[in-house]
Design a protein around this motif. Structure first.
Motif, PDB file in Angstrom:
ATOM      1  N   PHE A   1       0.832  -1.140  -0.027  1.00  0.00           N
ATOM      2  CA  PHE A   1      -0.134  -0.147   0.009  1.00  0.00           C
ATOM      3  C   PHE A   1       0.811   1.429  -0.004  1.00  0.00           C
ATOM      4  O   PHE A   1       0.190   2.303   0.089  1.00  0.00           O
ATOM      5  N   GLN A   2       2.063   1.098  -0.116  1.00  0.00           N
ATOM      6  CA  GLN A   2       3.137   2.194  -0.104  1.00  0.00           C
ATOM      7  C   GLN A   2       2.906   3.494  -1.242  1.00  0.00           C
ATOM      8  O   GLN A   2       3.101   4.533  -0.865  1.00  0.00           O
ATOM      9  N   ASP A   3       2.139   3.127  -1.961  1.00  0.00           N
ATOM     10  CA  ASP A   3       2.088   4.038  -3.172  1.00  0.00           C
ATOM     11  C   ASP A   3       0.635   4.820  -3.097  1.00  0.00           C
ATOM     12  O   ASP A   3       0.222   5.552  -3.999  1.00  0.00           O
ATOM     13  N   ALA A   4       0.001   4.643  -1.775  1.00  0.00           N
ATOM     14  CA  ALA A   4      -1.385   5.373  -1.648  1.00  0.00           C
ATOM     15  C   ALA A   4      -1.244   6.864  -2.086  1.00  0.00           C
ATOM     16  O   ALA A   4      -0.430   7.380  -1.347  1.00  0.00           O
ATOM     17  N   VAL A   5      -2.522   7.015  -2.188  1.00  0.00           N
ATOM     18  CA  VAL A   5      -2.771   8.735  -2.497  1.00  0.00           C
ATOM     19  C   VAL A   5      -4.182   9.109  -2.012  1.00  0.00           C
ATOM     20  O   VAL A   5      -4.957   8.534  -1.630  1.00  0.00           O
ATOM     21  N   TYR A   6      -4.526  10.335  -2.186  1.00  0.00           N
ATOM     22  CA  TYR A   6      -5.699  10.898  -1.806  1.00  0.00           C
ATOM     23  C   TYR A   6      -6.589  11.299  -3.296  1.00  0.00           C
ATOM     24  O   TYR A   6      -6.074  11.982  -4.072  1.00  0.00           O
ATOM     25  N   GLY A   7      -7.344  10.455  -3.713  1.00  0.00           N
ATOM     26  CA  GLY A   7      -8.024  10.604  -5.070  1.00  0.00           C
ATOM     27  C   GLY A   7      -9.271  10.013  -5.217  1.00  0.00           C
ATOM     28  O   GLY A   7     -10.109   9.798  -4.388  1.00  0.00           O
ATOM     29  N   PRO A   8      -9.698   9.818  -6.622  1.00  0.00           N
ATOM     30  CA  PRO A   8     -10.987   9.452  -6.939  1.00  0.00           C
ATOM     31  C   PRO A   8     -11.773   7.956  -6.144  1.00  0.00           C
ATOM     32  O   PRO A   8     -10.827   7.146  -5.853  1.00  0.00           O
ATOM     33  N   MET A   9     -12.687   8.177  -5.485  1.00  0.00           N
ATOM     34  CA  MET A   9     -13.369   7.136  -4.770  1.00  0.00           C
ATOM     35  C   MET A   9     -13.482   5.912  -5.578  1.00  0.00           C
ATOM     36  O   MET A   9     -13.306   4.787  -4.761  1.00  0.00           O
ATOM     37  N   SER A  10     -13.796   5.687  -6.724  1.00  0.00           N
ATOM     38  CA  SER A  10     -13.941   4.417  -7.346  1.00  0.00           C
ATOM     39  C   SER A  10     -12.816   3.615  -7.604  1.00  0.00           C
ATOM     40  O   SER A  10     -12.749   2.643  -8.103  1.00  0.00           O
TER      41      SER A  10
END
Length: 332
Positions: free
Chosen positions: A206-215
């Motif tokens: 999960f290290q590349d997680a971002v804040y973005g589109p819900m779907s």
């Protein structure tokens, strides 16, 4: 061998007096490697090796804390040494969802994955993770002409084809960027979800997680590059997620049809990107294991383009690339 000797010495310093055997646990598409330490009493722990010259394990640690606080099952951090690039983690085992699927467990495993995804999204706060913004989404799309078309298919696009692709990308991004924003794992699929006794899923990579589109993570989960499910079953899962997200107070679209369109168009972005990534992994990194997964990704991409007349330009380009006759599709 020098790096492995360092891993062994580091682990010995964290577990003094305990003998262990060290064996490869897994590797991913990056430079990270994982080793499973099996101790004399039969217990196991996992060492992440993230060479600092290539990888930074601090983003992993940050996302681990966010997801752990959201109440989902991620590896526990038992010891960390970011300067050397070593983490000692609890062991979530070696059984992925993909390896475990059978006629009896598939539906409950997916229901568990939906529950965890809603928990992650419900914990979302702006400013914690890098934004999944237009620039990043565009860079991902650009992998398609650069690596899939030019390198893999060895096709040089005409000016008209380049223009058609640019126009399609603009349409796709407009839909993607209009979605509500939440934490996005980015690879929430059957190879990164682990079957763990009593608490599924264990969530990794999960290290590349971002804040973005819900779907986005729904696409990763249900339009999985490594396994295909019947469309009616997937529709049921998407609807189940939508209902749970609404009950959890997430900013999901009020109309399911609007939400499903977002999901489909997010899938187009992801599958365009994934074709580029798989091509790059092969041609640049010499990893051919993903080539066998390209046909399913291309199938997902074509199916979505056939459903929406606004994507007719991209569908025509796919036909030209594949030397296929355009077929009459249907639209929502």
């Amino acid at each position: 061998m020098e790096r492995k000797a360092k891993i062994r010495a580091w682990l010995e310093s964290r577990r003094p007096g305990r003998s262990f055997e060290l064996a490869p646990a897994s590797a991913d598409a990056s430079f990270r490697r994982y080793f499973r330490a099996t101790f004399a009493d039969g217990s196991t722990e996992v060492v992440m090796d993230a060479p600092p010259s290539h990888e930074d394990c601090r983003p992993w640690l940050h996302v681990q804390a966010l997801f752990h606080n959201a109440g989902v099952h991620v590896p526990e951090v038992l010891a960390s040494d970011p300067e050397q690039g070593f983490l000692l983690l609890s062991d979530l085992g070696s059984t992925t969802y993909l390896a475990a699927f059978d006629a009896d467990n598939t539906i409950p495993l997916y229901h568990d994955a939906i529950e965890s995804l809603v928990r992650i999204q419900a914990a979302s706060r702006p400013g914690e993770l890098a934004p999944y913004d237009r620039a990043l989404l565009q860079r991902e799309l650009d992998l398609f002409p650069d690596w899939y078309i030019a390198k893999h298919l060895k096709i040089e696009l005409s000016d008209a084809q380049r223009q058609a692709l640019a126009e399609a990308f603009d349409k796709i991004l407009a839909v993607n960027l209009a979605e509500p924003q939440v934490y996005v794992h980015r690879d929430y699929h059957s190879r990164n979800l682990m079957v763990v006794d009593g608490r599924n899923p264990g969530i990794i990579d999960f290290q590349d997680a971002v804040y973005g589109p819900m779907s986005y993570d729904l696409v990763s989960l249900f339009k999985d590059a490594y396994v295909e499910w019947p469309e009616d079953l997937v529709l049921d899962w998407v609807a189940r997620y939508w209902e749970k997200a609404r009950k959890a107070g997430l900013p999901v679209r009020a109309d399911f049809g609007d939400f499903y369109r977002d999901y489909e168009w997010m899938g187009v972005q992801r599958h365009v990107k994934v074709l580029g990534i798989f091509a790059r992994l092969y041609h640049r990194d010499g990893k051919d294991g993903y080539l066998k997964d390209m046909p399913l990704v291309a199938k997902y991409l074509r199916a979505a383009c056939e459903r929406y007349r606004e994507l007719a330009g991209l569908l025509r380009l796919l036909d030209q690339l594949e030397n296929r006759q355009a077929q009459v599709g249907y639209t929502f």
